[in-house]
Design a protein around this motif. Structure first.
Motif, mmCIF file in Angstrom:
data_model
loop_
_atom_site.group_PDB
_atom_site.id
_atom_site.type_symbol
_atom_site.label_atom_id
_atom_site.label_comp_id
_atom_site.label_asym_id
_atom_site.label_seq_id
_atom_site.Cartn_x
_atom_site.Cartn_y
_atom_site.Cartn_z
ATOM 1 N N TYR A 139 0.835 -1.201 0.000
ATOM 2 C CA TYR A 139 0.000 0.000 0.000
ATOM 3 C C TYR A 139 0.876 1.260 0.000
ATOM 4 C CZ TYR A 139 -3.800 3.183 1.243
ATOM 5 O OH TYR A 139 -4.721 4.201 1.251
ATOM 6 N N ARG A 140 1.881 1.274 0.873
ATOM 7 C CA ARG A 140 2.765 2.443 0.957
ATOM 8 C C ARG A 140 3.544 2.626 -0.348
ATOM 9 N NH1 ARG A 140 7.325 2.941 5.614
ATOM 10 N NH2 ARG A 140 8.189 1.190 4.429
ATOM 11 N N ALA A 141 3.983 1.515 -0.953
ATOM 12 C CA ALA A 141 4.717 1.608 -2.215
ATOM 13 C C ALA A 141 3.824 2.118 -3.341
ATOM 14 C CB ALA A 141 5.294 0.241 -2.584
ATOM 15 N N LEU A 142 2.565 1.769 -3.309
ATOM 16 C CA LEU A 142 1.639 2.173 -4.363
ATOM 17 C C LEU A 142 1.188 3.620 -4.217
ATOM 18 C CD1 LEU A 142 0.056 1.113 -6.842
ATOM 19 C CD2 LEU A 142 -1.807 0.537 -5.269
ATOM 20 N N TYR A 143 0.872 4.014 -2.993
ATOM 21 C CA TYR A 143 0.285 5.335 -2.772
ATOM 22 C C TYR A 143 1.240 6.362 -2.157
ATOM 23 C CZ TYR A 143 -4.285 3.225 -3.671
ATOM 24 O OH TYR A 143 -5.349 2.588 -4.239
ATOM 25 N N GLY A 144 2.352 5.920 -1.598
ATOM 26 C CA GLY A 144 3.281 6.848 -0.966
ATOM 27 C C GLY A 144 2.789 7.394 0.357
ATOM 28 N N LEU A 171 5.964 -4.938 -5.042
ATOM 29 C CA LEU A 171 5.781 -3.743 -4.216
ATOM 30 C C LEU A 171 6.269 -3.961 -2.786
ATOM 31 C CD1 LEU A 171 2.301 -2.469 -5.420
ATOM 32 C CD2 LEU A 171 4.578 -1.644 -6.062
ATOM 33 N N TYR A 172 6.063 -5.155 -2.261
ATOM 34 C CA TYR A 172 6.506 -5.469 -0.902
ATOM 35 C C TYR A 172 8.029 -5.312 -0.792
ATOM 36 C CZ TYR A 172 7.393 -8.200 3.331
ATOM 37 O OH TYR A 172 7.823 -8.607 4.572
ATOM 38 N N VAL A 173 8.751 -5.940 -1.698
ATOM 39 C CA VAL A 173 10.215 -5.875 -1.650
ATOM 40 C C VAL A 173 10.690 -4.460 -1.977
ATOM 41 C CG1 VAL A 173 12.359 -6.747 -2.660
ATOM 42 C CG2 VAL A 173 10.480 -8.326 -2.155
ATOM 43 N N PHE A 174 10.079 -3.837 -2.989
ATOM 44 C CA PHE A 174 10.430 -2.458 -3.332
ATOM 45 C C PHE A 174 10.298 -1.546 -2.119
ATOM 46 C CE2 PHE A 174 8.737 1.747 -4.250
ATOM 47 C CZ PHE A 174 9.752 2.296 -5.027
ATOM 48 N N ASP A 175 9.178 -1.642 -1.411
ATOM 49 C CA ASP A 175 8.943 -0.757 -0.271
ATOM 50 C C ASP A 175 9.941 -0.996 0.852
ATOM 51 O OD1 ASP A 175 7.136 1.299 0.976
ATOM 52 O OD2 ASP A 175 7.056 -0.280 2.489
ATOM 53 N N LYS A 176 10.199 -2.253 1.168
ATOM 54 C CA LYS A 176 11.148 -2.547 2.245
ATOM 55 C C LYS A 176 12.538 -2.017 1.916
ATOM 56 C CE LYS A 176 10.869 -6.008 4.886
ATOM 57 N NZ LYS A 176 10.703 -7.139 5.738
ATOM 58 N N LYS A 177 12.973 -2.194 0.659
ATOM 59 C CA LYS A 177 14.318 -1.757 0.274
ATOM 60 C C LYS A 177 14.396 -0.247 0.080
ATOM 61 C CE LYS A 177 15.958 -6.009 -1.807
ATOM 62 N NZ LYS A 177 17.302 -6.245 -1.380
#
Length: 184
Positions: A118-123, A166-172
């Motif tokens: 969610y955070r990766a998609l919407y910021g 998105l999960y991995v993108f957001d964590k990294k």
């Protein structure tokens, strides 16, 4: 603040408190009566879910309604509204868990909503809680699916695995959720 009362200092009958024990009323008796049953990975998972109070018990009709979603085509996610509402109204099921059931039933139609994706998609921070009205959760989820589809089209991503990306993108990229700031 007063000092807590220790059970050893209580003058009454402590066994009376057992009458008020209502934790996981369907699963507790089953786990209490294992007898000579061998532990299996499935049984261990039931015990873990019992401990964290996340055990979900859906009846055959509910499972059938989830299975019926397998006929949906990409973009038809809103047709699952009544099934999603029923899932969200079940003990131990909130939107991330319900979306997980739906995703594994039909990954070309549904994806998992979680705090990282969610955070990766919407910021911004995922601000749905157990007390959020069901209607709002469903609206957010369906809008999330629509936005995932737009992202997949724009970036050439496969819808079936976009949540994992998105999960991995957001964590990294954005780090841990504990460092997350409130922003909208």
């Amino acid at each position: 603040m007063s000092t807590p009362v220790r059970a050893s200092d209580f003058n009454g009958d402590l066994t009376e408190f057992l009458n008020g024990y209502e934790y996981q009323p369907k699963l507790t008796p089953k786990l209490d009566d294992l007898g000579g049953v061998n532990f299996t990975p499935e049984l261990l998972n039931e015990i873990v879910l019992w401990k964290v109070n996340r055990y979900v018990s859906l009846d055959a009709d509910q499972l059938g309604r989830i299975d019926a979603l397998a006929t949906l085509k990409p973009g038809e996610h809103r047709a699952a509204r009544s099934t999603l509402e029923e899932l969200l109204d079940s003990h131990g099921v909130d939107l991330p868990m319900a979306s997980t059931f739906l995703r594994f039933r039909k990954p070309s139609v549904f994806q998992i909503i979680d705090r990282h994706a969610y955070r990766a998609l919407y910021g911004r921070k995922y601000k749905l809680y157990t007390t959020t009205p069901l209607r709002k959760k469903i609206e957010v989820y369906f809008a999330y699916i629509d936005e995932l589809r737009r992202l997949c089209d724009a970036k050439g991503l496969q819808f079936e695995t976009v949540n994992r990306v998105l999960y991995v993108f957001d964590k990294k990229t954005n780090g841990s959720l504990s460092k997350e700031k409130d922003s909208d």
